[in-house]
Structures are given as C-alpha cells and as structure tokens.
Design an enzyme around this catalytic site. Structure first.
Site, PDB file in Angstrom:
ATOM      1  N   LYS A 214       0.807  -1.220   0.000  1.00  0.00           N
ATOM      2  CA  LYS A 214       0.000   0.000   0.000  1.00  0.00           C
ATOM      3  C   LYS A 214       0.840   1.269   0.000  1.00  0.00           C
ATOM      4  CE  LYS A 214      -4.341  -1.938   1.417  1.00  0.00           C
ATOM      5  NZ  LYS A 214      -5.385  -2.112   2.404  1.00  0.00           N
ATOM      6  N   ARG A 249      -3.425 -10.064   4.942  1.00  0.00           N
ATOM      7  CA  ARG A 249      -3.784 -10.112   3.517  1.00  0.00           C
ATOM      8  C   ARG A 249      -2.579  -9.605   2.729  1.00  0.00           C
ATOM      9  NH1 ARG A 249      -5.786  -6.666  -0.351  1.00  0.00           N
ATOM     10  NH2 ARG A 249      -7.345  -7.512  -1.779  1.00  0.00           N
TER      11      ARG A 249
HETATM   12  C1  YH5 Z   1      -7.765  -4.562   3.091  1.00  0.00           C
HETATM   13  O1  YH5 Z   1      -6.921  -3.858   3.646  1.00  0.00           O
HETATM   14  N1  YH5 Z   1      -7.375  -3.861   0.671  1.00  0.00           N
HETATM   15  S1  YH5 Z   1      -7.705  -3.637  -2.022  1.00  0.00           S
HETATM   16  C2  YH5 Z   1      -3.228   0.049  -3.129  1.00  0.00           C
HETATM   17  C3  YH5 Z   1      -1.948  -0.445  -3.347  1.00  0.00           C
HETATM   18  C4  YH5 Z   1      -1.676  -1.752  -3.063  1.00  0.00           C
HETATM   19  C5  YH5 Z   1      -2.680  -2.569  -2.577  1.00  0.00           C
HETATM   20  C6  YH5 Z   1      -1.030   1.640  -4.005  1.00  0.00           C
HETATM   21  N2  YH5 Z   1      -8.986  -5.114  -0.180  1.00  0.00           N
HETATM   22  C7  YH5 Z   1      -7.965  -4.542   1.686  1.00  0.00           C
HETATM   23  O2  YH5 Z   1      -4.763  -4.107  -1.538  1.00  0.00           O
HETATM   24  N3  YH5 Z   1      -9.750  -6.140   1.892  1.00  0.00           N
HETATM   25  C8  YH5 Z   1      -8.013  -4.221  -0.430  1.00  0.00           C
HETATM   26  O3  YH5 Z   1      -0.909   0.284  -3.856  1.00  0.00           O
HETATM   27  C9  YH5 Z   1      -8.974  -5.331   1.147  1.00  0.00           C
HETATM   28  N4  YH5 Z   1      -8.588  -5.379   3.803  1.00  0.00           N
HETATM   29  C10 YH5 Z   1      -9.547  -6.150   3.222  1.00  0.00           C
HETATM   30  N5  YH5 Z   1     -10.298  -6.921   4.012  1.00  0.00           N
HETATM   31  C11 YH5 Z   1      -6.405  -2.433  -1.829  1.00  0.00           C
HETATM   32  C12 YH5 Z   1      -5.037  -2.969  -1.899  1.00  0.00           C
HETATM   33  C13 YH5 Z   1      -3.961  -2.073  -2.387  1.00  0.00           C
HETATM   34  C14 YH5 Z   1      -4.232  -0.761  -2.664  1.00  0.00           C
END
Ligand code: YH5
Length: 272
Positions: A214, A249
């Site tokens: 993230k 996750r």
């Molecule tokens: C979460 O925390 N997150 S989708 C931006 C990124 C990298 C990754 C800028 N679904 C979660 O993973 N479900 C997502 O780089 C989730 N908890 C749960 N339960 C976002 C994501 C991401 C966003």
C-alpha cells in the site's frame, strides 16, 4: 481446510481485473489466475481472496455480470483442485451468492455489508464475513480523511456494524474485523492504527490486516515503486501480527510465510 483463528493465517490476494494497481492485471486470464493461486497455496497461503472489481481510486465500476464472469470460473477451478479457504472480495450480494455456490466460504467486503441486500445475503449464506472500515467512497476517500481519534472512531464503526450484522441474524462468531489500512486514512492515521492495533482485540473477534504494497509503505520508503515494497510489506505484516492480527492479507506469500515462521519460532505461536 477450516478457519482456525488460534493460528496466524495468510490470505493471498488474487485480483481478477485488467487494471489492478498492486499487480497490474496479471491474473485477468483465468488459467493464469489459477496457476498463481496454486503457487500462493504452495508458498503457504491458507486463504485465497478473489476479487473481480478494482478498488483503485477512479477505476471503472464493474457490472455484476462482468464481476461474476471474472471470478466464478476461478473459484470453481480452485474448489475442484484444492481445499484452501476461498474468500470472495465483493460488495455485491449477487456476487456473494454465486461465489459461495461455487465454493467460497468467506465474504471479504470493503463496504462492510452496507449495500442493499448484502446483510440479507450474508445471513442466508452463513459463511465467515470480514467487515472492513472505510471512510468515504473509492473516489473521495483520500481527499481529506478526518477523525476525532482514528482508533476510537473505527471501534465505534465496528460496534455499529457488529450490531447490524447480529440483528440481521449473522452469528457473531462468523465476523472478522479489519480497520482498512489506506481506505480514507492519512499516513499518520495508518501508523496510529498499526501501533494501536491491539485495541481492536476488545471485540473478541479475529482481526485482519491488509498493508501489502500500500501507499503508506511507498511513502515511508521515499516513494518506492509498487513492486519494490516487499520488505516494507512483510515488516508491516509482522508488526500487525505482533500487535494482534490473526490474518494478514498479502501479495507476497512466500516472503510473508518465511517471516512468520521466524516469529513463530520465538513466540510458540502456530502458523497456518
Ligand atoms: C484490506 O486492507 N485492501 S484492495 C493500493 C496499493 C496496493 C494494494 C497503491 N482489499 C484490503 O490491496 N480487503 C483491499 O498500492 C482489502 N482489507 C480487506 N479486508 C487495496 C489494496 C492495495 C491498494
């Protein structure tokens, strides 16, 4: 395989989207998605989180039909070939229903069952549900997130959603809580949530932490590009586990599993 929250579990992310920003749409072809899921399972994933809609700010909304067509073939193929826990990452009740029918046993909803019909679908399906906190919607959430006290405000949200779920008929022991790193939070908010993660234990429910790749990690590492955030991601996952997370996750399953194995050797905790 069943969910056993005495052990730390690894949830591997499988995005079936053409435009995911964390993995660049590499799983859009179902055959490739299945190969990648099987590789995460070999590397130690206990849960595979399958999503057909990108949460990227400004991403195209996906129709229910498209979302179903993306995720169902992958869920069916995985169900036939493995006993891994399959989680469906969706906010749409119809997708939840089809996914559970195809073999999913967990709903991961970034909108915490707030869509019309979502609570009712979860009651009927009788599977695990992860309730994630988010402030604002995908478009606006990073504009100016504000809290009185970020941890206390998220705890109030959890109380309200647990109440909504149990009143609707969802068993409390099916609920998993997730403060939603990056969803309507500044870097300072995210750091405070990570530092005080233990405070969410007060509900007596399993906790999930999603920090992998993230922006907070990119920012802390001097605007590091997404595919060079592995060490930052693994470190964050380990801190979350030390502070009470039961499920992490992650995109990088092998690396996270190695780190958890070292932690387990110290703590006597079991993994998987
Ligand atoms: C979460 O925390 N997150 S989708 C931006 C990124 C990298 C990754 C800028 N679904 C979660 O993973 N479900 C997502 O780089 C989730 N908890 C749960 N339960 C976002 C994501 C991401 C966003």
């Amino acid at each position: 395989m069943t969910i056993n929250f005495k052990n730390t579990m690894i949830m591997g992310v499988l995005n079936i989207t053409p435009d995911s920003f964390s993995d660049g749409g590499k799983n859009f072809n179902p055959a490739t998605a299945i190969i990648n899921a099987q590789s995460m399972i070999r590397h130690g994933a206990n849960i595979i989180d399958i999503g057909g809609e990108s949460t990227r700010p400004g991403a195209q909304a996906v129709s229910t039909t498209d979302e179903i067509n993306r995720v169902i073939p992958v869920i069916e193929a995985l169900r036939q070939s493995t006993d891994v826990i399959i989680s469906i990452d969706t906010s749409k009740p119809e997708v939840m229903k089809q996914a559970v029918k195809a073999g999913a046993s967990m709903i991961n909803d970034v909108s915490a069952l707030s869509a019309d019909g979502a609570l009712e679908a979860a009651v009927t399906l009788d599977v695990e549900v992860c309730l994630m906190h988010r402030q604002g919607d995908a478009k606006t959430m990073q504009q100016n997130p504000t809290y009185t006290d970020v941890v206390d405000d998220i705890k109030s949200f959890f109380s309200e959603r647990i109440q909504a779920c149990t009143s609707a008929g969802i068993a409390k022991d099916k609920i998993i809580l997730d403060p939603g790193f990056g969803f309507g939070k500044t870097l300072a908010h995210n750091l405070e949530i990570l530092k005080r993660f233990n405070e969410f234990k007060s509900f007596g429910l399993p906790l999930l932490a999603g920090l992998s790749r993230k922006s907070m990690i990119g920012t802390l590492l001097n605007d590091r590009e997404i595919d060079s955030r592995v060490i930052g991601s693994v470190t964050s996952a380990i801190i979350a586990v030390q502070n009470g997370a039961n499920i992490v996750r992650v995109h990088d399953v092998l690396e996270t599993k190695d780190a958890l194995t070292i932690l387990q050797a110290l703590s006597g905790d079991k993994i998987g």
